[in-house]
Design a protein around this motif. Structure first.
Motif: not given
Length: 557
Positions: A332-339, A397-406
């Motif tokens: 579950e993702i919290e603070q969806k707007e910030d993400l 590399d780009e997927i890894a950045y998305l993984t970091i954010h999520v």
């Protein structure tokens, strides 16, 4: 004193170690034989005048540099010049390619021999290798030679700029610092009098960064700014060597037409005007467009235009990505707007990099894939939504950045305890990495108060009025009156053990063997084949990290 790339790499490696390292451990880490390690240590010792400072491996302990030795080694690296350093074949070719790519003068075989200080046959062999390697690149650049022009790179103007940016990235972000210093020295010497390479222009550009960010309404990532300041003069020189014949003129103008509508192009114009007023350096249309592309492509930590209607289609695609992620997982993702806001800022730059072929690499990809393998795979699967919408292919590399954010926004349930310690995180790696590091620290320190996440600049501005029990940082040179614990952006098992050790004992241990060293010794007792032993050690550490880190996400869902 003759130090080559391997000698300098070993010297830098030893300076970076906080604990003792055996020759066997060094050999494994640097992928060199023990004989080679001893050979390079002898070369380093020959270069150190004072025998008291010589590097010695103690039985069953290994090598650990004293502060006096570290300072001597720093001076040794600073003193390395083109007469002391032996370039590898790859470094020679990078140096030749850069000069050929940016020089306005006619580059001859003799000039390349003088530049690299090797024989005619060696230079010819290197040039043949360059020609072959260019055929493997995606940029459609070829190395040509003629009587009138000498050696030159033949390509579509935009392709040439893309290739030079990629070449500069590999040089400045991945090569040995000693080689980079020599390259800068040799290029500046060869292009004597070139104002763009002067210290005055370099200092001017550094001072312009806050003005540029203010005009943009954006905060560019610290590492991206550092890289841009290093490579911008070379890219501008590369633009000057681009010949825009009539049949390409209209095509180039069309490719840059969208750029000229962006605020980055206006800011680029302003910077060009200030550069002309101060140094008399004129920006061509290609120069202004190039700088605008770079400003658009580099990652941002803040962007006041993230809510702009211009990027509504971007926001909608990312909303679908977040929804799809939650629907396909138990997380579950919290603070969806910030993400969502952080992803919009990140993906704006990502799409400009993709559209204009600006090379970028994620230094944390290997660690992300290793320690967050399940989260990485899930993110990659869900990112197909973005690939289909944007008609692009995302690299690992780009997927890894998305993984970091999520990963930084996965739901967390804190424990409550009165007797907690106050901890600050100091990280200059960008918003995504900072958020993920905070998530990791909260998981491993559930009973402590993680007070805030700062950049170095932010922390230094409030240090004198704050009180904290521990600073956890990814920065190598952070100094403070508070205890400082240096960790990797993606926490290793070693980092986790050091953090929990401090929480328990309230002492930062700087001596003794590491977990990695102890594991290596135990495995070595039972397995004599060093390659098999190293592979087993890697798999054991991977398993430990998966249990410690990945399971954290699954358990919280």
């Amino acid at each position: 004193m003759v130090l080559d790339k391997a000698s300098c790499d070993l010297l830098q490696y030893l300076m970076d170690q906080e604990t003792s390292k055996t020759i066997m451990a060094i050999s494994k880490d640097l992928a060199q034989s023990r004989r080679k390690i001893y050979y390079h240590i002898d070369k380093i010792n020959d270069a150190l005048d004072d025998e008291k400072l010589h590097i010695i491996s103690l039985p069953r302990i290994g090598i650990h540099l004293t502060e006096e030795q570290r300072e001597a080694c720093r001076q040794l690296l600073d003193e390395v010049d083109s007469y002391d350093y032996i370039m590898s074949a790859n470094e020679r070719m990078q140096l030749m390619l850069l000069l050929i790519g940016i020089s306005k003068e006619r580059i001859t075989l003799e000039k390349l021999m003088e530049l690299t200080e090797v024989s005619r046959n060696t230079v010819l062999n290197d040039l043949n290798t360059i020609r072959y390697q260019l055929t493997l690149e995606q940029y459609q650049v070829t190395l040509q030679v003629s009587k009138s022009r000498g050696y030159y790179l033949n390509a579509h103007p935009l392709n040439k700029i893309q290739y030079l940016q990629s070449l500069l990235y590999h040089i400045f972000m991945e090569e040995n610092p000693a080689f980079v210093a020599i390259l800068e020295e040799k290029i500046k010497e060869r292009l004597d009098g070139e104002m763009l390479l002067s210290d005055e222009v370099n200092q001017f550009l550094k001072k312009q960064v806050p003005l540029v960010e203010q005009d943009l309404g954006k905060k560019i990532n610290h590492h991206e700014v550092t890289f841009m300041l290093q490579v911008l003069p070379y890219l501008l020189l590369g633009c000057d060597t681009v010949t825009r014949n009539q049949d390409k003129h209209q095509e180039i103008d069309q490719e840059f037409s969208l750029i000229r509508k962006r605020i980055e192009y206006q800011v680029s114009n302003k910077l060009g005007e200030r550069l002309f007023e101060t140094f008399g350096i004129s920006f061509s249309e290609l120069d202004r467009s190039l700088l605008a592309i770079l400003l658009l492509s580099y990652r941002k930590d803040r962007d006041i235009h993230a809510e702009s209607k211009d990027f509504q289609h971007l926001r909608m695609a990312l909303e679908e990505f977040i929804w799809y992620f939650e629907s396909q997982t138990r997380m579950e993702i919290e603070q969806k707007e910030d993400l969502l806001r952080n992803l919009v800022i990140h993906c704006k730059a990502l799409l400009f990099r993709k559209n204009y072929g600006i090379f970028s690499k994620n230094p944390l990809t290997r660690q992300i894939r290793s320690k967050y393998s399940e989260l990485f795979v899930i993110t990659k699967k869900c990112a197909e939504v973005l690939e289909e919408t944007w008609q692009i292919r995302l690299t690992d590399d780009e997927i890894a950045y998305l993984t970091i954010h999520v990963g930084g926004f996965l739901k967390y349930t804190p424990s409550i305890q009165n007797n907690f310690k106050k901890i600050y995180i100091v990280c200059d790696e960008g918003v995504g990495v900072s958020k993920l590091l905070l998530k990791q620290c909260r998981f491993y320190l559930p009973n402590e108060q993680i007070g805030a996440v700062f950049t170095t600049e932010q922390f230094k501005s409030v240090e004198d009025i704050t009180q904290v029990d521990l600073l956890i940082t990814t920065n190598d040179e952070l100094e403070s009156r508070f205890p400082v614990l240096k960790v990797n952006p993606i926490l290793e098992a070693e980092d986790i053990l050091r953090i929990t050790d401090f929480m328990k004992n309230k002492v930062l241990r700087k001596d003794g063997r590491t977990f990695k060293d102890n594991l290596s010794t135990i495995i070595g007792t039972y397995i004599s084949d060093k390659h098999v032993a190293a592979k087993l050690q890697e798999e054991i550490q991977l398993l430990i990290n998966q249990e410690l880190v990945i399971q954290a996400f699954l358990d919280e869902s």
